[in-house]
Design a protein around this motif. Structure first.
Motif, mmCIF file in Angstrom:
data_model
loop_
_atom_site.group_PDB
_atom_site.id
_atom_site.type_symbol
_atom_site.label_atom_id
_atom_site.label_comp_id
_atom_site.label_asym_id
_atom_site.label_seq_id
_atom_site.Cartn_x
_atom_site.Cartn_y
_atom_site.Cartn_z
ATOM 1 N N TYR A 1 18.766 -48.822 14.354
ATOM 2 C CA TYR A 1 18.747 -47.218 14.533
ATOM 3 C C TYR A 1 19.024 -46.860 16.014
ATOM 4 O O TYR A 1 19.767 -45.979 16.316
ATOM 5 C CB TYR A 1 17.341 -46.794 14.026
ATOM 6 N N PHE A 2 18.343 -47.496 17.064
ATOM 7 C CA PHE A 2 18.702 -47.244 18.463
ATOM 8 C C PHE A 2 20.014 -47.628 18.893
ATOM 9 O O PHE A 2 20.549 -46.748 19.657
ATOM 10 C CB PHE A 2 17.468 -48.038 19.103
ATOM 11 N N ILE A 3 20.733 -48.650 18.214
ATOM 12 C CA ILE A 3 21.900 -48.907 18.697
ATOM 13 C C ILE A 3 23.020 -47.867 18.197
ATOM 14 O O ILE A 3 23.883 -47.252 18.838
ATOM 15 C CB ILE A 3 22.378 -50.229 18.416
ATOM 16 N N THR A 4 22.668 -47.349 16.928
ATOM 17 C CA THR A 4 23.390 -46.205 16.322
ATOM 18 C C THR A 4 23.376 -45.187 17.004
ATOM 19 O O THR A 4 24.068 -44.261 17.250
ATOM 20 C CB THR A 4 23.142 -46.159 14.914
ATOM 21 N N GLN A 5 21.915 -44.381 17.519
ATOM 22 C CA GLN A 5 21.908 -43.542 18.241
ATOM 23 C C GLN A 5 22.449 -43.626 19.541
ATOM 24 O O GLN A 5 22.975 -42.355 20.096
ATOM 25 C CB GLN A 5 20.339 -43.423 18.465
ATOM 26 N N LEU A 6 22.373 -44.858 20.324
ATOM 27 C CA LEU A 6 23.100 -44.679 21.611
ATOM 28 C C LEU A 6 24.558 -44.338 21.356
ATOM 29 O O LEU A 6 25.095 -43.821 22.514
ATOM 30 C CB LEU A 6 22.949 -46.360 22.147
ATOM 31 N N SER A 7 25.375 -44.846 20.524
ATOM 32 C CA SER A 7 26.719 -44.546 20.444
ATOM 33 C C SER A 7 27.236 -43.083 20.228
ATOM 34 O O SER A 7 28.448 -42.828 20.328
ATOM 35 C CB SER A 7 27.282 -45.504 19.089
ATOM 36 N N SER A 8 26.205 -42.291 19.911
ATOM 37 C CA SER A 8 26.362 -40.898 19.707
ATOM 38 C C SER A 8 26.545 -40.034 20.775
ATOM 39 O O SER A 8 26.514 -38.848 20.898
ATOM 40 C CB SER A 8 25.570 -40.305 18.556
ATOM 41 N N HIS A 9 25.870 -40.513 22.076
ATOM 42 C CA HIS A 9 25.745 -39.753 23.368
ATOM 43 C C HIS A 9 26.966 -39.295 23.895
ATOM 44 O O HIS A 9 26.977 -38.103 24.527
ATOM 45 C CB HIS A 9 24.973 -40.474 24.296
ATOM 46 N N VAL A 10 28.345 -39.899 23.785
ATOM 47 C CA VAL A 10 29.332 -39.372 24.121
ATOM 48 C C VAL A 10 30.594 -39.573 23.255
ATOM 49 O O VAL A 10 30.477 -40.455 22.636
ATOM 50 C CB VAL A 10 29.818 -39.739 25.672
ATOM 51 N N ALA A 11 31.519 -38.798 23.399
ATOM 52 C CA ALA A 11 32.755 -38.868 22.386
ATOM 53 C C ALA A 11 33.689 -39.750 22.861
ATOM 54 O O ALA A 11 34.553 -40.313 22.211
ATOM 55 C CB ALA A 11 33.371 -37.444 22.305
ATOM 56 N N ASN A 12 33.913 -39.860 24.326
ATOM 57 C CA ASN A 12 35.004 -40.922 24.888
ATOM 58 C C ASN A 12 34.153 -40.877 26.400
ATOM 59 O O ASN A 12 33.207 -40.625 26.650
ATOM 60 C CB ASN A 12 36.157 -40.115 24.964
ATOM 61 N N SER A 13 35.229 -41.887 27.025
ATOM 62 C CA SER A 13 34.686 -42.373 28.289
ATOM 63 C C SER A 13 35.276 -41.547 29.533
ATOM 64 O O SER A 13 35.367 -42.018 30.495
ATOM 65 C CB SER A 13 35.103 -43.794 28.624
ATOM 66 N N THR A 14 35.595 -40.244 29.323
ATOM 67 C CA THR A 14 36.343 -39.271 30.224
ATOM 68 C C THR A 14 35.533 -39.276 31.633
ATOM 69 O O THR A 14 36.141 -39.341 32.668
ATOM 70 C CB THR A 14 36.437 -38.006 29.756
ATOM 71 N N HIS A 15 34.127 -39.234 31.529
ATOM 72 C CA HIS A 15 33.259 -39.050 32.636
ATOM 73 C C HIS A 15 32.558 -40.230 33.107
ATOM 74 O O HIS A 15 31.494 -40.059 34.022
ATOM 75 C CB HIS A 15 32.479 -37.777 32.351
ATOM 76 N N LEU A 16 33.138 -41.450 32.796
ATOM 77 C CA LEU A 16 32.398 -42.792 33.019
ATOM 78 C C LEU A 16 32.093 -42.785 34.242
ATOM 79 O O LEU A 16 30.950 -43.358 34.597
ATOM 80 C CB LEU A 16 33.134 -43.853 32.050
ATOM 81 N N ASP A 17 33.209 -42.718 35.332
ATOM 82 C CA ASP A 17 32.915 -42.891 36.530
ATOM 83 C C ASP A 17 31.815 -42.224 37.220
ATOM 84 O O ASP A 17 30.866 -42.728 37.940
ATOM 85 C CB ASP A 17 34.257 -42.650 37.308
ATOM 86 N N TYR A 18 31.645 -40.862 36.862
ATOM 87 C CA TYR A 18 30.571 -40.033 37.145
ATOM 88 C C TYR A 18 29.159 -40.578 36.906
ATOM 89 O O TYR A 18 28.255 -40.558 37.566
ATOM 90 C CB TYR A 18 30.871 -38.900 36.986
ATOM 91 N N HIS A 19 29.268 -41.117 35.634
ATOM 92 C CA HIS A 19 28.060 -41.603 35.052
ATOM 93 C C HIS A 19 27.454 -42.664 35.730
ATOM 94 O O HIS A 19 26.122 -43.046 35.955
ATOM 95 C CB HIS A 19 28.213 -41.825 33.500
ATOM 96 N N LEU A 20 28.459 -43.800 35.810
ATOM 97 C CA LEU A 20 28.046 -44.984 36.689
ATOM 98 C C LEU A 20 27.859 -44.565 37.919
ATOM 99 O O LEU A 20 26.751 -45.208 38.563
ATOM 100 C CB LEU A 20 29.545 -45.815 36.735
#
Length: 446
Positions: free
Chosen positions: A72-91
């Motif tokens: 359930y935790f893994i499934t929940q993780l996958s719903s936090h973003v729709a794509n990796s558009t802002h991945l650089d900023y998150h990193l």
């Protein structure tokens, strides 16, 4: 932010290659996130596809799935973003928070060490130096990765700087010897330069000539003298400038005129931008910390260290013998040159092998105690005085050996090798470009 990074890795195949170059598992604050990312990292290196099912299966295989909260935790993780558009900023945010935590932990540790009077103060300072060094490395993580287009632009910018700032072919710090400048173009930024010789050949005298030349060229020069007290170096500096007898100066038998000359020389030398640290127990960590502090104030353009084998070396888990200790000290000197982007001139002793050789001429293999000296050095100069081997004439040049010194460029990573001839007086207190004596010139002219 951590969940957003993990979510991008779960839903987009292009995310993991980027994330893996910038983030390590321990950079996540949440332990569950560390375990999930570690599993992803392993899968990525193995070429396994990453999604909700495969990551859950990898964690189950490790016995960690239930510890993190199940599928359930893994499934929940996958719903936090729709794509990796802002991945650089998150990193960037995850990385920055990790560095801040490291600073908090590190300074708390330093606070405790500083308050503990049973701790050696030099060890505490070394810990502080190590903390800042590690944080700086983390802060600059992956900034050295450049596209060739960027590297070419940076290289051309540096070349243009050399062209605009060169003076008669000297692009670095002048050595004070014409032929040495011609071979090296001066001491170059970021280079570790080794000057090596047997005892009593004149390492310190040669180095002080070079240091004085750098200071006269307007460069802030710092000399770390572990072997000799500052006043003894002061004597040598005065004798290099004033035309007085070295023995008379040493014995105090100087007349009024000689004292006047010495006073004048001392006054002129006092105007030079040179500093001398004669801490007899200085280690490479102390020298790096001191040079870093001076450099931050704009007071350190070139460093001279006299000499390597006398540096305080405390054995630790990584250095089990003398050779490894010397190797670590040499490596730290090279790192100092790179991180401060200044030339470092490090004096070193040669072993006894050259004394068993006809003519006693030194070789690169004579560097004492560690092959890493040769490995880390960008330039290696071996000092040789053929007169000390009772040779009346130097075989290669044909010059008479009285007052002749030879700086053998035995290794030059970015240029030519060869011999540089210099002249010196009997006390080795005055060094200059070599000019053969008049009888020799007349004889060879004929």
């Amino acid at each position: 932010m951590e969940q957003a990074v993990l979510s991008a890795c779960l839903i987009e195949t292009t995310a993991m290659p980027l994330v893996s170059t910038k983030i390590r598992p321990e950079m996540f604050y949440e332990q569950r996130h560390q375990k999930v990312y570690d599993a992803m990292l392993h899968m990525s290196t193995q070429g396994t596809g990453i999604d909700i099912l495969t990551v859950s299966e990898e964690l189950r295989r490790r016995g960690e799935l239930e510890q993190i909260g199940g599928p359930y935790f893994i499934t929940q993780l996958s719903s936090h973003v729709a794509n990796s558009t802002h991945l650089d900023y998150h990193l960037q945010v995850v990385h920055e928070k990790f560095i801040r935590r490291q600073l908090i932990l590190g300074f708390n540790k330093l606070f405790a060490l500083s308050a503990d009077e049973t701790m050696d103060l030099e060890d505490t300072l070394a810990e502080g130096h190590k903390l800042l060094e590690n944080i700086e490395k983390e802060f600059g993580c992956n900034t050295n990765l450049r596209e060739l287009k960027v590297l070419m632009a940076d290289t051309m910018r540096e070349a243009e700087g050399r062209i605009n700032n060169n003076a008669a072919g000297i692009t670095g710090v002048s050595t004070g010897l014409h032929d040495l400048d011609k071979l090296t173009a001066g001491w170059q930024k970021g280079d570790l330069n080794i000057i090596a010789a047997r005892p009593s050949v004149g390492k310190t005298a040669f180095a002080m000539h070079l240091a004085t030349a750098a200071a006269k060229a307007g460069r802030h020069t710092v000399v770390y003298s572990i072997e000799m007290a500052g006043e003894r170096l002061g004597d040598r500096l005065i004798l290099s400038q004033a035309n007085i007898d070295a023995e008379q100066w040493k014995s105090g038998q100087v007349d009024a005129w000689g004292l006047s000359e010495a006073t004048k020389a001392a006054s002129e030398l006092g105007q030079l931008p040179m500093r001398i640290d004669d801490t007899g127990t200085a280690g490479m960590d102390y020298i790096r910390a001191s040079a870093r502090m001076l450099h931050s104030k704009g007071l350190c353009d070139v460093v001279f260290i006299d000499y390597l084998q006398l540096c305080e070396m405390k054995p630790d888990k990584q250095a089990r013998n003398r050779e490894q200790e010397v190797a670590m000290a040499t490596h730290k000197a090279k790192l100092m040159a790179r991180e401060l982007n200044i030339p470092v001139i490090l004096l070193s002793q040669l072993n006894r092998e050259s004394e068993n050789r006809p003519g006693r001429k030194p070789m690169l293999s004579d560097l004492r105690e560690s092959g890493s000296i040769e490995q880390d050095a960008d330039l290696v100069i071996l000092l040789y005085r053929p007169a000390m081997a009772q040779l009346p004439t130097d075989k290669e040049s044909g010059y008479p050996t009285d007052g002749l010194g030879i700086a053998i460029i035995a290794k030059h990573r970015n240029g030519q090798t060869g011999n540089v001839y210099f002249g010196h007086n009997k006390s080795m207190t005055r060094i200059a470009d070599y000019t053969p004596p008049e009888p020799w010139i007349s004889k060879n002219a004929e």
